[in-house]
Every structure is written in structure tokens, then in C-alpha cells.
Design a protein around this motif. Structure first.
Motif, PDB file in Angstrom:
ATOM      1  N   ASN A 103      -2.141  12.652  -7.464  1.00  0.00           N
ATOM      2  CA  ASN A 103      -3.208  12.997  -6.961  1.00  0.00           C
ATOM      3  C   ASN A 103      -4.512  12.107  -7.601  1.00  0.00           C
ATOM      4  O   ASN A 103      -5.629  12.436  -8.174  1.00  0.00           O
ATOM      5  CB  ASN A 103      -3.793  14.448  -7.249  1.00  0.00           C
ATOM      6  N   ARG A 104      -4.261  10.695  -7.404  1.00  0.00           N
ATOM      7  CA  ARG A 104      -5.358   9.945  -7.979  1.00  0.00           C
ATOM      8  C   ARG A 104      -6.457   9.775  -6.716  1.00  0.00           C
ATOM      9  O   ARG A 104      -7.458   8.929  -7.105  1.00  0.00           O
ATOM     10  CB  ARG A 104      -4.801   8.436  -8.032  1.00  0.00           C
ATOM     11  N   ASP A 105      -6.229  10.151  -5.589  1.00  0.00           N
ATOM     12  CA  ASP A 105      -7.274  10.195  -4.578  1.00  0.00           C
ATOM     13  C   ASP A 105      -8.625  10.585  -5.222  1.00  0.00           C
ATOM     14  O   ASP A 105      -9.707   9.789  -4.715  1.00  0.00           O
ATOM     15  CB  ASP A 105      -7.083  11.153  -3.475  1.00  0.00           C
ATOM     16  N   ALA A 106      -8.750  11.676  -5.752  1.00  0.00           N
ATOM     17  CA  ALA A 106     -10.212  11.807  -6.400  1.00  0.00           C
ATOM     18  C   ALA A 106     -10.699  10.778  -7.378  1.00  0.00           C
ATOM     19  O   ALA A 106     -12.145  10.665  -7.234  1.00  0.00           O
ATOM     20  CB  ALA A 106     -10.053  13.040  -7.440  1.00  0.00           C
ATOM     21  N   MET A 107      -9.858  10.185  -8.069  1.00  0.00           N
ATOM     22  CA  MET A 107     -10.360   8.953  -8.916  1.00  0.00           C
ATOM     23  C   MET A 107     -10.849   7.802  -8.016  1.00  0.00           C
ATOM     24  O   MET A 107     -11.686   7.080  -8.460  1.00  0.00           O
ATOM     25  CB  MET A 107      -9.498   8.621 -10.004  1.00  0.00           C
ATOM     26  N   GLU A 108     -10.047   7.660  -7.090  1.00  0.00           N
ATOM     27  CA  GLU A 108     -10.301   6.543  -6.015  1.00  0.00           C
ATOM     28  C   GLU A 108     -11.668   6.708  -5.196  1.00  0.00           C
ATOM     29  O   GLU A 108     -12.348   5.749  -5.333  1.00  0.00           O
ATOM     30  CB  GLU A 108      -9.145   6.329  -4.759  1.00  0.00           C
ATOM     31  N   LEU A 109     -12.144   8.104  -4.984  1.00  0.00           N
ATOM     32  CA  LEU A 109     -13.165   8.379  -4.157  1.00  0.00           C
ATOM     33  C   LEU A 109     -14.484   8.211  -5.324  1.00  0.00           C
ATOM     34  O   LEU A 109     -15.429   7.535  -4.969  1.00  0.00           O
ATOM     35  CB  LEU A 109     -13.353   9.721  -3.912  1.00  0.00           C
ATOM     36  N   GLY A 165     -14.099  11.139   2.702  1.00  0.00           N
ATOM     37  CA  GLY A 165     -15.205   9.964   2.564  1.00  0.00           C
ATOM     38  C   GLY A 165     -14.591   8.786   1.875  1.00  0.00           C
ATOM     39  O   GLY A 165     -15.402   7.711   1.728  1.00  0.00           O
ATOM     40  N   MET A 166     -13.257   8.805   1.931  1.00  0.00           N
ATOM     41  CA  MET A 166     -12.413   7.738   1.259  1.00  0.00           C
ATOM     42  C   MET A 166     -12.702   6.294   2.448  1.00  0.00           C
ATOM     43  O   MET A 166     -12.821   5.309   2.051  1.00  0.00           O
ATOM     44  CB  MET A 166     -11.093   7.935   1.393  1.00  0.00           C
ATOM     45  N   SER A 167     -12.966   6.816   3.728  1.00  0.00           N
ATOM     46  CA  SER A 167     -12.751   5.820   4.771  1.00  0.00           C
ATOM     47  C   SER A 167     -14.170   4.726   4.507  1.00  0.00           C
ATOM     48  O   SER A 167     -14.366   3.776   4.982  1.00  0.00           O
ATOM     49  CB  SER A 167     -12.683   6.254   6.088  1.00  0.00           C
ATOM     50  N   LEU A 207       0.808  -1.185  -0.081  1.00  0.00           N
ATOM     51  CA  LEU A 207       0.178  -0.006   0.075  1.00  0.00           C
ATOM     52  C   LEU A 207       0.891   1.334  -0.052  1.00  0.00           C
ATOM     53  O   LEU A 207       0.497   2.254  -0.622  1.00  0.00           O
ATOM     54  CB  LEU A 207      -0.951  -0.029   1.161  1.00  0.00           C
ATOM     55  N   ASP A 208       2.039   1.332   0.770  1.00  0.00           N
ATOM     56  CA  ASP A 208       2.895   2.239   0.727  1.00  0.00           C
ATOM     57  C   ASP A 208       3.356   2.729  -0.691  1.00  0.00           C
ATOM     58  O   ASP A 208       3.411   3.830  -0.922  1.00  0.00           O
ATOM     59  CB  ASP A 208       4.146   2.051   1.401  1.00  0.00           C
ATOM     60  N   ASN A 209       3.553   1.645  -1.538  1.00  0.00           N
ATOM     61  CA  ASN A 209       3.929   2.035  -2.907  1.00  0.00           C
ATOM     62  C   ASN A 209       2.747   2.630  -3.481  1.00  0.00           C
ATOM     63  O   ASN A 209       3.189   3.608  -4.429  1.00  0.00           O
ATOM     64  CB  ASN A 209       4.282   0.760  -3.849  1.00  0.00           C
ATOM     65  N   VAL A 210       1.463   2.408  -3.367  1.00  0.00           N
ATOM     66  CA  VAL A 210       0.348   3.196  -4.100  1.00  0.00           C
ATOM     67  C   VAL A 210       0.289   4.387  -3.586  1.00  0.00           C
ATOM     68  O   VAL A 210       0.231   5.567  -4.674  1.00  0.00           O
ATOM     69  CB  VAL A 210      -1.007   2.420  -3.644  1.00  0.00           C
ATOM     70  N   THR A 211       0.663   4.531  -2.241  1.00  0.00           N
ATOM     71  CA  THR A 211       0.501   5.997  -1.800  1.00  0.00           C
ATOM     72  C   THR A 211       1.788   6.974  -2.250  1.00  0.00           C
ATOM     73  O   THR A 211       1.313   8.136  -2.656  1.00  0.00           O
ATOM     74  CB  THR A 211       0.535   6.130  -0.231  1.00  0.00           C
ATOM     75  N   LYS A 225      -2.341   6.498   4.481  1.00  0.00           N
ATOM     76  CA  LYS A 225      -3.433   6.854   3.157  1.00  0.00           C
ATOM     77  C   LYS A 225      -4.757   7.348   3.824  1.00  0.00           C
ATOM     78  O   LYS A 225      -5.141   8.396   3.295  1.00  0.00           O
ATOM     79  CB  LYS A 225      -3.727   5.344   2.783  1.00  0.00           C
ATOM     80  N   VAL A 226      -4.835   7.005   5.082  1.00  0.00           N
ATOM     81  CA  VAL A 226      -6.407   7.402   5.764  1.00  0.00           C
ATOM     82  C   VAL A 226      -6.024   7.757   7.212  1.00  0.00           C
ATOM     83  O   VAL A 226      -5.721   6.965   8.082  1.00  0.00           O
ATOM     84  CB  VAL A 226      -7.527   6.324   5.665  1.00  0.00           C
ATOM     85  N   ASN A 227      -6.353   9.202   7.588  1.00  0.00           N
ATOM     86  CA  ASN A 227      -5.770   9.801   8.870  1.00  0.00           C
ATOM     87  C   ASN A 227      -6.830  10.655   9.194  1.00  0.00           C
ATOM     88  O   ASN A 227      -7.726  11.047   8.549  1.00  0.00           O
ATOM     89  CB  ASN A 227      -4.266   9.914   8.847  1.00  0.00           C
ATOM     90  N   GLN A 228      -6.777  11.220  10.495  1.00  0.00           N
ATOM     91  CA  GLN A 228      -7.645  12.055  10.956  1.00  0.00           C
ATOM     92  C   GLN A 228      -7.912  13.394  10.196  1.00  0.00           C
ATOM     93  O   GLN A 228      -8.889  14.088  10.119  1.00  0.00           O
ATOM     94  CB  GLN A 228      -7.255  12.599  12.324  1.00  0.00           C
ATOM     95  N   ARG A 229      -6.526  13.918   9.588  1.00  0.00           N
ATOM     96  CA  ARG A 229      -6.421  15.166   8.607  1.00  0.00           C
ATOM     97  C   ARG A 229      -7.549  14.840   7.476  1.00  0.00           C
ATOM     98  O   ARG A 229      -8.021  15.920   6.943  1.00  0.00           O
ATOM     99  CB  ARG A 229      -5.133  15.387   8.188  1.00  0.00           C
TER     100      ARG A 229
END
Length: 865
Positions: free
Chosen positions: A600-606, A655-657, A586-590, A646-650
Motif C-alpha cells: 500500500n505505497r499508494d498513499a505515499m505516492e499521492l 487524485g493520482m491521475s 511499471l507492473d513490477n512497481v504495482t 495502476k490508474v483506472n476508473q475505479r
């Protein structure tokens, strides 16, 4: 002026007349007071009689409270939810906790001070937090008289009769405490007498009563009761009183933490004339805790010149760890010790502060360990470890209560019902194809991870299908999966990669020819750049290929181009096929999403979870221009630290979680030299993979719609009852996984029926499989993200809370009498006659003041808007 707290997690607010009326006249305050007293008075009898316990356990309000606790999956301490802590209590302990919570739900008022704006300790939010370092003493003083024998009202009448008129005028409020057996007296302090505790001692002596001298700090509050319990109240002066002289004299000392008596002679006189009896040992102290502390005390005080205060500090730290961070229990155990009682009687030792300091010390140690990358909790002292080793507390009589020593004795995943899930999945394997093959040689606690990952692989192969969900049934839903399998290093995450290579084979084989076509195109372009002969050949055309499997190192442009090309005609209609990604780190993905072409793939993951629309319009000639919907499933394995990055309090609010299914892979089981081998298992998995790759059309899932709707509705009702927005948020997308994880296996079970009639006649076993998927997803959501969700909404409430700020102008208006003249306005506001005339005219124009007659005015409101 004085203040109150709506909740302990919120800053203080100034109390107005209206607020005071609301607090003491609220039906809820009345009910809480009566209910607390009913239980408190009955507790001694209940604790001594099992028949009474069974009778009181039927109480409707107590049962409601228990249900609320059992449904509360917020973490109260590391790895333990409120529900688990509640279930770990005995019935008497639950009853005592209920009684205590009733009291703590009463309005909490701080009569002695207001507070300057400061940053909160944890979230660093600005507000008027209850902090002695930022107190502004108002000149009021509070005496707490506990454990009064007999009728408290008659006791007060006798005490009041001893005062002279001057002292009586100083009293602004007297009321019966929540227990019904105590009194709170709020009076005007005398600067000449000394600070708060000095005034308490002297005034108590005049009343002839013994005070609780723990009430000496500038953060000390009081739980308010209802109007019927108020024996005396000067409402006007209580709300408006402010002594600048008292604050100027003592504020600085309190800011530095000095709240002890300043007048030794007064203290001594008070003690001699009205001795304060030492606290009696609490009856609820656990027997083996008493044995431990007694053995510790004998060892500690065996030498000469041992400091009792230092001993109490060390013991408080150990007890705080051993009671699982329970301040109340720690204080109770300390106060039960004779040598602690002696300190209280001799020099008014502040034992409560000792416990607070112990809690702060343990927290600091915990933070220090975290900074150094240690997951371990602070440990008890060596002295206590020796005592614990020597004591026989772990015998038969000590088995009912666990004593925490700070040692990590269990796997953190043990809080999840892994055994129960494993038992159910093992039973399901007898009915559903491929499960036996998937679970072969897998530790029982790892079965949920294998099940979710394999279901996502099978479901991705069923990309040519769709279904209608009960929420927005007009929409066509696809089988979408965002799966993280999380385990410690060396936990065996390779098991997921093994099944990926077997089950994803239809996609991998189909992609081979397409990848070759892209590589030939790239080689051709390279030749054109270096070879004159090649330049004379036919024009090279970029191949339009729908490559579906994409590694972490994929350019965004390529991904979008392939996703737009991966379209097939299914039953006469065009359908997008799902892209798919797998990575064992997972670290490689991040790290790949932080830079380069796949930034910034996060938007597409969402957007992938609901196939939402995205798009791009860049000037770059190579980039794809236009709008598109995201069809993309992914499975990643990684460590807890990788998940946190990848997912934390910040970033919780993205909504990823709630879109993720994060399933733990506990580090259980040992390597086997002779594992069970089934030569046909690989062929079985591949055979079903190629079958499911051909499935197309609408999947009839009405029984699963019924099951998911009923399950979520029941859970949401509990969340609504608890006013738990965090739990409500985590529940929202669980039904999608109930369907997505169970459906591939249900289809395999009813394969013949599907082939013949394109129907799926589901029974209770299929519904149970769906429910099991939801339960696993829900509990794992709470485990990994429950605390984040709770903190997110708690911080949100603090951020957007509307705080009523009191200005000097509004304070002056508040000090005006109900009817006033211009001269009084000038005196209160400290202004000239002309300024007073203008001010009064503005007030009349704004409707906050009305003219009674010439030169006389009346306030139309109590507070300025």
C-alpha cells in the motif's frame, strides 16, 4: 402521470404542474425554439451558397458554440476528442450540428409512460430509466405530424373541426414542434382500438392527417417548445391522467418488445384512406456514400428471394461502422434507399430500431474483442469490403470525407500533436544545454518523453532548492515529479533507463558507501547470532544513512528511515533531500505494492507530490515511530495495460491521475545500424548532473509564475464556461509541471548569471519552454485520463442526484381538486370517514390544506412536501 428527462444521461422524473410551467415558460426554452427555427429555415439556402455560409459563420451564438466545441477535449469516440471531431467537420457540417444541438437541448418529455426503477445499462445505477422493458403505460398517446405544408395552425384548425365532441374531449395537448412545421397531439388512447400505434392510425384518420409511424415504442419522447406554441392544453388532466386498464392490457406486450400494430384491419384501412408517403431521399447524403450503397445493393439483390429486412440489418451495421458510430447519419443513409422506403410504406418498417440494433451489435462485438484482449474495432462485412475495394470512391471527389471500415489505420498517439511538439523541442535544443545530447538518435515523436524524464532527473538533483508558487506564496515548494513513460512493448523504453544511469550518477555514487554500511551492519548482526566471539565485541549500532535511490523491492520501514536520515544543512537551515525511484517495468512497481513489506505505497505516492505529512506508530520495535513529510520523486516506464492496472476508473477519484505526468513513447522509427555517435554527450550530461547536484537555495521564478497563472486562468475560464468539472480537475496541477520540467533547463541556460548573482533573467523563450511543458502535460492528461474524469463526474452526478419519488399518498393528494369535501377525500384515498377526518386534520396542521368553511377545504400547495 407522465415524465421527462433533465438529460439523456439521467433517469426520468414525474412531471408536475410546476415542472410543466417551468419547462414551457422558461426563457431558455423560448430562445432555443426561436434559434433552432431561425437556423433550420435558413439551412437549405446556407448549404447552397458559400457567401451565406461566410455571413452566418459570423453569428455570435454560433461562434460561442464553436469555441465551446474546440475547447472540449472529452473523447466522443475511441481516440477522437470532441474538439478534433469538430475541427474535422466542414463549415456547413458544423452549422448543421449546431442546428441539431439546439433542438436536442429543448426539454425532453415522455407523455405516454412512466418507468419502474431499474439498473442503467452501463453504470448499473438504479433509477427510473427510459426503458421499454420497464414501462408503465399511462393511457396517453402521441401523434407526430411532420413536414406540414402551409400554416400549421390553420391546418390544425381544419383537422380539429372534423372531430366530434367526444374525440375533442380526448385531446389533452397540441403544440407546434421545434421545426415550426409540425404538430404534436397528445390524446387519451382507447383500449378497444388497440395499442399506441393502433390509436395513432385511427385518430390520424379522423383528423385527416398523415402521422409519423416511427413513434410507436413506449420509450418515444418529444422535444417540448414554449408556451406560445401550445394550441390546446387541458393542464389538469394532462398532468394527472392515468388509465390502469390501458396499462394492464398492453404493458406486458411492450415489455417483450411488441409495439407493432395489433389491428391489421385498422392499419390497412388507415393506409388506404390516408396513405403515408415514403420518405424522400435526404439532400445531404454524401455522393460517394451513395455510390458505395448502390454498388452494395446491386450485389446484394442480384440473387433470388433476398430479404429486404435482413439486407437493411447488414447494411445498418456496416454504415454504423463506416460513419464512425453516427446513428443519425446511418439512419439518413438507410432512409435514402428506395427499397427501404418501400418497406416503410408497405409495412411501417421501424428503420430507427434497425439502426439501434446495429449500434448494440457493434458495441457487443467491441466488448467481446476487449474480453479476448484484442484492441481492434469491429470490421465491416465481407460484402462491404469487396464493394469498398471495387468502388472508386477513394478518388479525388472522395477525399473530403473519410470512410471508416473498422481497420486500425493509424497509431492511437497520432491524435496528439507530436510533430508540432517535436519541431518546437528540436528548435529549443539550439538554446538549452543537454537537449541536443538527450535527443541524439531519438525519434521526433519520442522527444517529449525524453524531455520530461530527463527534467525529472535533473530536477531531483536540484533537491536542495525551493521556490514560491503564485498559489499560496507563503509556502516553500520543492521540485516534485511523478513521471510515467508509457509505450507499447518494444517501443524503446530503455532510452529512459539509459539517461537515468547517466544523469542520476551523483545520487548513485553517493549511495554506494551508505549501502555498504548497511550491508556491513546486517552481516555483523548475522555473525552475532552464530559466533560467540563476535558476541563479545562492541555493541552494533544501526547506521543512520540517507540512502536516496530505492528500488520497487523496498520495505516501507527502510524507506521511511532513510528519508528521515537524508537531511542536510543548506544555507544554515535543515532540508530533506528527495528519495528517488526508477523502474523500467511499471507492473513490477504495482505488484510490489500489493503485498510484502512495501504494501500500500499508494498513499505515499499521492502525498509525495506536495510533500504532505504522513506518519506511522506501530508496536513493532523495528519500525520508525512518528510523523514525517514525504519527499520522493519517481520515474517508471511501462505499457498502456500496466498504466490501466495502476490508474483506472475505479480508483480515479484518489487524485493520482492529476499528480502524474504520463507521457507517451510511440513505437516509431526503425533500428539504425550506423547511429550518430557523440563521444562528448555522456560527459556533457554527467558534467551538468554534478553541477546541478550542487545547486541550493531559493530559485527566482516570478516570470514562470506569471506564465503559469495566465495559462491556467485562461483554460479554467473555458472549463467554467463549458461547466466542465472534468477538464477543471485535470488543469489544476499542470502549472507545477510547467515549472518543474522547464526550470532545470532554464537554469542551465542562465548558468553563468546564476553562479554570479543567484538570479535568472528569463526571456520569452524561457516562458515558451514553460508553456510547452504545460501544453504537453495537459494534452497527455486529456489523452490518458480525460474519459475517466468525464465518467467520474457523470457517475457522481447520477449517484448524488436528488430524485423526487412519487408515493401513492402524494399521488392521491395530487388528484384532490383545489377545493374538496371530506367525501371526496374518502373517495380519492379510499378510506373511512374517521380516517379522512384524521388525514384532513394532519394536512391542516402541516399547512398543506386550509379550511374554507365548515366541511370545505382548500389545498394550500399542489404537491406534498
Amino acid at each position: 402521470m407522465f415524465c421527462y428527462q433533465r438529460a439523456f444521461s439521467l433517469p426520468t422524473e414525474v412531471v408536475t404542474k410546476e415542472t410543466l410551467h417551468q419547462l414551457v415558460e422558461s426563457p431558455r426554452t423560448r430562445w432555443l425554439t426561436q434559434e433552432h427555427r431561425r437556423w433550420r429555415d435558413a439551412m437549405p439556402s446556407i448549404l447552397a451558397d458559400e457567401l451565406l455560409q461566410a455571413e452566418w459563420a459570423k453569428d455570435e451564438e454560433f461562434r460561442k458554440w464553436c469555441l465551446k466545441r474546440e475547447a472540449d477535449h472529452r473523447f466522443v469516440r475511441k481516440g477522437v476528442t470532441q474538439a478534433q471531431a469538430h475541427k474535422g467537420m466542414t463549415l456547413p457540417q458544423q452549422m448543421q450540428a449546431y442546428c441539431d444541438e439546439l433542438k436536442k437541448s429543448l426539454p425532453f418529455v415522455i407523455f405516454i409512460a412512466t418507468y419502474e426503477e431499474s439498473a442503467s445499462a452501463k453504470a448499473k445505477k438504479m433509477g427510473a430509466w427510459r426503458s421499454q422493458k420497464h414501462c408503465r403505460l399511462n393511457g396517453l398517446c402521441v401523434i407526430d405530424f411532420d413536414h406540414i405544408e402551409g400554416d400549421v395552425r390553420k391546418v390544425w384548425e381544419e383537422a380539429y373541426s372534423k372531430l366530434d365532441e367526444e374525440d375533442r374531449r380526448r385531446i389533452l395537448l397540441v403544440y407546434v414542434t421545434p421545426s415550426g412545421h409540425g404538430l404534436k397531439v397528445v390524446f387519451i388512447a382507447d383500449t378497444q382500438v388497440g395499442n399506441l400505434i393502433d390509436n395513432q392510425i385511427v385518430f390520424s384518420r379522423r383528423l385527416g392527417l398523415s402521422p409519423d409511424e416511427a413513434c410507436k415504442d413506449a420509450t418515444r419522447g418529444a422535444f417540448l417548445t414554449c408556451r406560445d406554441d401550445i394550441l390546446l392544453m387541458d393542464e389538469e388532466r394532462l398532468v394527472n391522467y392515468e388509465s390502469e386498464d390501458f396499462g394492464k392490457t398492453f404493458d406486458e406486450a411492450y415489455h417483450e418488445g411488441h409495439s407493432q400494430p395489433t389491428r391489421e384491419s385498422e392499419s390497412s384501412t388507415a393506409k388506404n384512406s390516408s396513405p403515408i408517403p415514403p420518405a424522400a431521399p435526404p439532400s445531404s447524403v454524401t455522393p460517394h456514400f451513395s455510390q458505395i450503397i448502390e454498388a452494395w445493393s446491386q450485389q446484394r439483390f442480384s440473387g433470388e428471394k433476398v430479404s429486404r429486412h435482413e439486407a437493411s440489418v447488414v447494411l445498418a451495421r456496416d454504415l454504423y461502422i463506416m460513419t464512425d458510430r453516427d446513428k443519425a447519419k446511418t439512419l439518413e443513409l438507410l432512409m435514402a434507399q428506395p427499397w427501404v422506403q418501400e418497406m416503410v410504406a408497405e409495412r411501417q418498417e421501424d428503420v430507427e430500431r434497425t439502426v439501434d440494433n446495429a449500434a448494440d451489435y457493434v458495441k457487443a462485438q467491441e466488448n467481446e474483442n476487449a474480453k479476448k484482449g484484442r484492441a481492434c474495432l469491429p470490421k465491416v462485412s465481407k460484402e462491404m469490403q469487396e464493394v469498398l475495394s471495387a468502388c472508386s470512391f477513394a478518388g479525388a471527389e472522395g477525399k473530403d470525407e473519410e470512410v471508416a471500415t473498422g481497420e486500425a489505420s493509424k497509431d492511437i498517439y497520432d491524435v496528439l500533436p507530436l510533430d508540432q511538439w517535436a519541431e518546437e523541442l528540436t528548435a529549443m535544443a539550439e538554446w538549452y544545454p543537454c537537449m541536443k545530447e538527450l535527443f541524439l538518435n531519438v525519434h521526433p515523436h519520442k522527444l517529449p518523453a525524453v524531455w520530461f524524464a530527463s527534467a525529472a532527473l535533473f530536477g531531483t538533483l536540484m533537491t536542495r532548492t525551493f521556490y514560491h508558487f503564485w498559489y499560496d506564496p507563503e509556502l516553500e515548494r520543492r521540485l516534485n515529479y511523478c513521471i510515467f513513460i508509457i509505450g507499447d512493448p518494444g517501443a524503446g523504453k530503455n532510452v529512459v533507463e539509459k539517461f537515468y544511469k547517466k544523469i542520476a550518477d551523483p545520487m548513485l555514487q553517493a549511495d554506494e558507501g551508505l549501502v555498504d554500511a548497511v550491508n556491513r551492519y546486517k552481516e555483523g548482526r548475522t555473525e552475532r547470532a552464530t559466533s560467540t566471539k563476535a558476541q563479545k565485541g562492541e555493541v552494533l549500532k544501526r547506521p543512520v544513512v540517507g540512502i536516496r535511490v530505492h528500488p520497487a523491492r523496498t520495505a516501507t520501514g527502510e524507506f521511511i528511515r532513510h528519508m528521515q536520515a537524508a537531511v542536510e544543512t543548506v544555507q544554515g537551515r535543515s532540508m530533506n533531500l528527495h528519495m528517488f525511484s526508477f523502474d523500467s517495468e511499471l507492473d513490477n512497481v504495482t505488484s510490489q505494492s500489493k503485498g510484502g513489506d512495501w504494501k500500500n505505497r499508494d498513499a505515499m505516492e499521492l502525498k509525495a507530490f506536495h510533500n504532505e505529512q504522513d506518519g506511522q506508530m506501530y508496536a513493532n520495535q523495528e519500525s520508525v515511530t512518528g510523523m514525517f513529510n514525504v519527499y520522493w520523486n519517481f520515474i517508471y516506464t511501462g505499457t498502456p495495460y500496466a498504466l490501466h492496472r495502476k490508474v483506472n476508473q475505479r480508483n480515479f477519484g484518489t487524485g493520482m491521475s492529476t499528480r502524474l505526468a504520463v507521457i507517451p513513447l510511440p513505437d516509431k522509427g526503425s533500428a539504425k545500424r550506423h547511429q550518430q555517435v557523440d563521444d562528448g554527450s555522456n560527459e556533457t550530461l554527467k558534467s551538468w548532473a554534478y553541477r546541478l547536484d550542487k545547486v541550493e537555495g531559493e530559485l527566482p521564478i516570478e516570470p514562470l509564475n506569471d506564465e503559469t497563472y495566465e495559462w491556467q486562468t485562461a483554460k479554467l475560464e473555458i472549463a467554467e464556461f463549458n461547466h466542465d468539472k472534468a477538464d477543471r480537475t485535470l488543469l489544476k496541477r499542470v502549472p507545477y509541471y510547467g515549472i518543474g520540467i522547464s526550470l532545470p533547463f532554464i537554469l542551465m541556460r542562465h548558468w553563468e548569471e546564476w553562479q554570479e548573482r543567484k538570479t535568472l533573467t528569463m526571456d520569452e523563450r524561457d516562458k515558451r519552454l514553460c508553456r510547452l511543458a504545460m501544453e504537453i502535460q495537459y494534452r497527455c492528461q486529456q489523452f490518458f485520463f480525460g474519459e475517466m474524469a468525464f465518467n467520474y463526474f457523470a457517475d457522481q452526478n447520477k449517484e448524488f442526484v436528488v430524485r423526487k419519488r412519487s408515493t401513492r399518498y402524494s399521488e392521491c393528494f395530487r388528484k384532490l381538486p383545489e377545493e374538496f369535501k371530506a367525501q371526496q377525500f374518502m373517495e380519492v384515498f379510499g378510506c373511512t370517514q374517521s380516517a379522512a377526518s384524521r388525514g384532513i386534520a394532519r394536512f391542516i396542521e402541516d399547512g398543506v390544506v386550509e379550511k374554507v368553511k365548515y366541511g370545505l377545504y382548500r389545498k394550500a400547495v399542489n404537491e406534498l412536501p
